[in-house]
Every structure is written in C-alpha cells, then in structure tokens.
Motif scaffolding. Structure first.
Motif, PDB file in Angstrom:
ATOM      1  N   ALA A  54     -44.363 -67.151  42.564  1.00 51.92           N
ATOM      2  CA  ALA A  54     -43.197 -66.510  41.956  1.00 51.92           C
ATOM      3  C   ALA A  54     -42.247 -66.023  43.042  1.00 51.92           C
ATOM      4  N   CYS A  55     -40.983 -65.832  42.662  1.00 53.03           N
ATOM      5  CA  CYS A  55     -39.972 -65.349  43.603  1.00 53.03           C
ATOM      6  C   CYS A  55     -39.680 -63.874  43.340  1.00 53.03           C
ATOM      7  N   PHE A  56     -39.520 -63.112  44.418  1.00 55.52           N
ATOM      8  CA  PHE A  56     -39.250 -61.684  44.340  1.00 55.52           C
ATOM      9  C   PHE A  56     -38.069 -61.341  45.243  1.00 55.52           C
ATOM     10  N   LEU A  57     -37.391 -60.251  44.913  1.00 54.55           N
ATOM     11  CA  LEU A  57     -36.275 -59.799  45.743  1.00 54.55           C
ATOM     12  C   LEU A  57     -36.762 -59.338  47.105  1.00 54.55           C
ATOM     13  N   THR A  58     -36.005 -59.664  48.130  1.00 58.60           N
ATOM     14  CA  THR A  58     -36.223 -59.091  49.459  1.00 58.60           C
ATOM     15  C   THR A  58     -35.503 -57.745  49.515  1.00 58.60           C
ATOM     16  N   PRO A  59     -35.677 -56.958  50.576  1.00 57.13           N
ATOM     17  CA  PRO A  59     -34.898 -55.718  50.705  1.00 57.13           C
ATOM     18  C   PRO A  59     -33.396 -55.964  50.591  1.00 57.13           C
ATOM     19  N   ALA A  60     -32.896 -57.092  51.146  1.00 57.67           N
ATOM     20  CA  ALA A  60     -31.466 -57.406  51.018  1.00 57.67           C
ATOM     21  C   ALA A  60     -31.102 -57.660  49.557  1.00 57.67           C
ATOM     22  N   GLY A  61     -31.980 -58.347  48.827  1.00 56.06           N
ATOM     23  CA  GLY A  61     -31.737 -58.582  47.408  1.00 56.06           C
ATOM     24  C   GLY A  61     -31.738 -57.294  46.610  1.00 56.06           C
ATOM     25  N   HIS A  62     -32.645 -56.378  46.964  1.00 53.48           N
ATOM     26  CA  HIS A  62     -32.663 -55.079  46.284  1.00 53.48           C
ATOM     27  C   HIS A  62     -31.353 -54.324  46.517  1.00 53.48           C
ATOM     28  N   ARG A  63     -30.797 -54.451  47.733  1.00 47.26           N
ATOM     29  CA  ARG A  63     -29.526 -53.760  48.015  1.00 47.26           C
ATOM     30  C   ARG A  63     -28.399 -54.339  47.170  1.00 47.26           C
ATOM     31  N   VAL A  64     -28.374 -55.670  47.029  1.00 49.22           N
ATOM     32  CA  VAL A  64     -27.361 -56.298  46.181  1.00 49.22           C
ATOM     33  C   VAL A  64     -27.509 -55.817  44.739  1.00 49.22           C
ATOM     34  N   ARG A  65     -28.748 -55.748  44.277  1.00 50.08           N
ATOM     35  CA  ARG A  65     -28.993 -55.301  42.905  1.00 50.08           C
ATOM     36  C   ARG A  65     -28.565 -53.850  42.709  1.00 50.08           C
ATOM     37  N   LYS A  66     -28.841 -53.016  43.706  1.00 49.35           N
ATOM     38  CA  LYS A  66     -28.482 -51.600  43.615  1.00 49.35           C
ATOM     39  C   LYS A  66     -26.973 -51.418  43.599  1.00 49.35           C
ATOM     40  N   GLU A  67     -26.266 -52.253  44.354  1.00 54.99           N
ATOM     41  CA  GLU A  67     -24.806 -52.130  44.428  1.00 54.99           C
ATOM     42  C   GLU A  67     -24.121 -52.533  43.134  1.00 54.99           C
ATOM     43  N   GLY A  68     -24.718 -53.521  42.421  1.00 54.72           N
ATOM     44  CA  GLY A  68     -24.043 -53.987  41.208  1.00 54.72           C
ATOM     45  C   GLY A  68     -24.986 -54.343  40.102  1.00 54.72           C
ATOM     46  N   ALA A  69     -25.996 -53.504  39.895  1.00 53.33           N
ATOM     47  CA  ALA A  69     -27.004 -53.809  38.871  1.00 53.33           C
ATOM     48  C   ALA A  69     -26.410 -53.721  37.478  1.00 53.33           C
ATOM     49  N   ALA A  70     -26.833 -54.608  36.627  1.00 52.13           N
ATOM     50  CA  ALA A  70     -26.418 -54.557  35.230  1.00 52.13           C
ATOM     51  C   ALA A  70     -27.097 -53.392  34.547  1.00 52.13           C
ATOM     52  N   PRO A  71     -26.455 -52.758  33.542  1.00 51.40           N
ATOM     53  CA  PRO A  71     -27.051 -51.594  32.902  1.00 51.40           C
ATOM     54  C   PRO A  71     -28.299 -51.898  32.102  1.00 51.40           C
ATOM     55  N   ALA A  72     -28.441 -53.120  31.612  1.00 53.17           N
ATOM     56  CA  ALA A  72     -29.618 -53.433  30.784  1.00 53.17           C
ATOM     57  C   ALA A  72     -30.078 -54.847  31.078  1.00 53.17           C
ATOM     58  N   PRO A  73     -30.866 -55.036  32.123  1.00 49.46           N
ATOM     59  CA  PRO A  73     -31.331 -56.375  32.473  1.00 49.46           C
ATOM     60  C   PRO A  73     -32.235 -56.949  31.396  1.00 49.46           C
ATOM     61  N   SER A  74     -32.167 -58.276  31.239  1.00 40.85           N
ATOM     62  CA  SER A  74     -33.004 -58.924  30.242  1.00 40.85           C
ATOM     63  C   SER A  74     -34.458 -58.868  30.665  1.00 40.85           C
ATOM     64  N   PRO A  75     -35.385 -58.750  29.702  1.00 41.66           N
ATOM     65  CA  PRO A  75     -36.794 -58.621  30.061  1.00 41.66           C
ATOM     66  C   PRO A  75     -37.314 -59.875  30.745  1.00 41.66           C
ATOM     67  N   PRO A  76     -37.996 -59.732  31.905  1.00 45.36           N
ATOM     68  CA  PRO A  76     -38.526 -60.886  32.631  1.00 45.36           C
ATOM     69  C   PRO A  76     -39.943 -61.208  32.188  1.00 45.36           C
TER      70      PRO A  76
END
Length: 215
Positions: free
Chosen positions: A47-69
C-alpha cells in the motif's frame, strides 16, 4: 520539487487521517511516489502512504471531509493466510508457526512497523507509535510485546494477554506473574507506549494499561 497537480491534491486530501494511506489508480500512486509525496510499503499488499512532505501538503490544503479509505494494511505478511498477525494471547487455538520461523516473522513485522513510523510520522520519529498503531491498538501492542520476546499466552500455557478496553486509545495487558507484568510494561515503554499498572477490583489481580505516546 514541482507542486502537486489538482488530482494529486485530491488524492492526498482523501488520505486516511490516521495512517496516511492513499487510494488511487496505480498510475496516480506511482506519480505521488516519484514526487516523494508518498512511499510504497515494502511488505504486501504494498500500500502507499503519505511521506512527511505529503502530510505537509495535506495539512496546507486538506479537504474538510475526506472520503473514507479502505482499511489500513497490516505491517507484514506471514504464514498460509498471507497476513501477519501478532499474538495477543487470547487465541483459542495453539499457534502453528513456532521457533526460529516465528521469530523471523516477528522481526520482519517489527522492522516493517518501525519503517512505517518513520515514513508516516510527520517528524520521521521511529520511537513513537504511528497512526496505524493507534487505529489497531491490540495488534500494535501485541507486536511490540512479541518483538521484545515477551511470551503470549496459549491454550493451557501462561503468558501475556492483550485486550481492548472501554477507554479510547488504551489496551489492557494481563500476565499471571508480577515479574512478567512488569516485563511487559517495560517492553511497551521502550516501544513508545505510556503504561501504568492497576489493580483489578473484582478479580484481585493486576494489569497494565497502555496507550500510544504522541510526543
């Protein structure tokens, strides 16, 4: 590093809020891996997971209600079932794999989990539980104990037992001897868990309450 595309941002924003696991097509996920915004776990099902850089991108512009994974992957494969399962001591059947083979499975699973910590904790910490562990408390605590060479209970054999509790983010660990209980508490503490010992009100025994450390 190029900024993520609109599609990549949507995938990042829809990542599991606890584990950082991503959903998408193989091409989309491969693009995120190349951009170093995601990594592919070395153990099946890869499976693929966010790296720390990906987490930063998500934190900067995260959607208010992400779809359930989909449900997060377990750390490592094992045995005929193809999926590793740490022994909680509550199993009703005697385990199949023993000895050196089981030790290799446990070591591989623990190494995979430590790598998952490094890649999914935003600060890359290996000594602190990650989102997968907080979402799978019993399995995570059992793996930490088995990796530390604590012995799980088996039918007719004394050893530790890991069980759910009504408290959020906490498991109970029971062991028939005081020495064994303290060894379990020490092992969990070294693995990044907070522990405290308590007395059973009705049974008269003692147990350890453990929860993943956040900082």
């Amino acid at each position: 590093m190029r900024p993520p595309t609109a599609v990549q941002r949507r995938i990042i924003e829809a990542a599991d809020p606890e584990t950082g696991r991503l959903s998408g097509t193989e091409t989309q996920l491969a693009g995120l891996v190349r951009a170093r915004l995601a990594f592919r776990h070395p153990r099946p099902p890869h499976a693929c997971f966010l790296t720390p850089a990906g987490h930063r991108v998500r934190k900067e512009g995260a959607a208010p209600a992400p779809s359930p994974p989909p449900a997060p992957a377990t750390p490592a494969p094992s045995g005929a079932s193809g999926v590793f399962a740490a022994r909680t001591g509550t199993e009703t059947e005697r385990p199949g794999t023993e000895g050196a083979a089981r030790a290799r499975e446990v070591r591989s699973a623990w190494e995979g989990l430590v790598e998952l910590r490094r890649m999914t904790n935003t600060d890359g910490a290996r000594d602190r539980p990650c989102g997968w562990e907080r979402a799978h408390l019993v399995q995570a605590a059992a793996l930490a104990l088995e990796a530390a060479a604590c012995r799980p209970a088996a039918p007719g054999t004394p050893g530790y037992q890991v069980e759910e509790t009504p408290q959020p983010e906490a498991v109970a660990v029971r062991e028939p001897t005081r020495e064994g209980l303290r060894a379990c508490a020490d092992a969990l503490s070294r693995a990044g868990w907070q522990t405290s010992e308590h007395a059973e009100r009705r049974a008269g025994g003692r147990y350890v309450l453990a929860s993943p450390r956040r900082a």
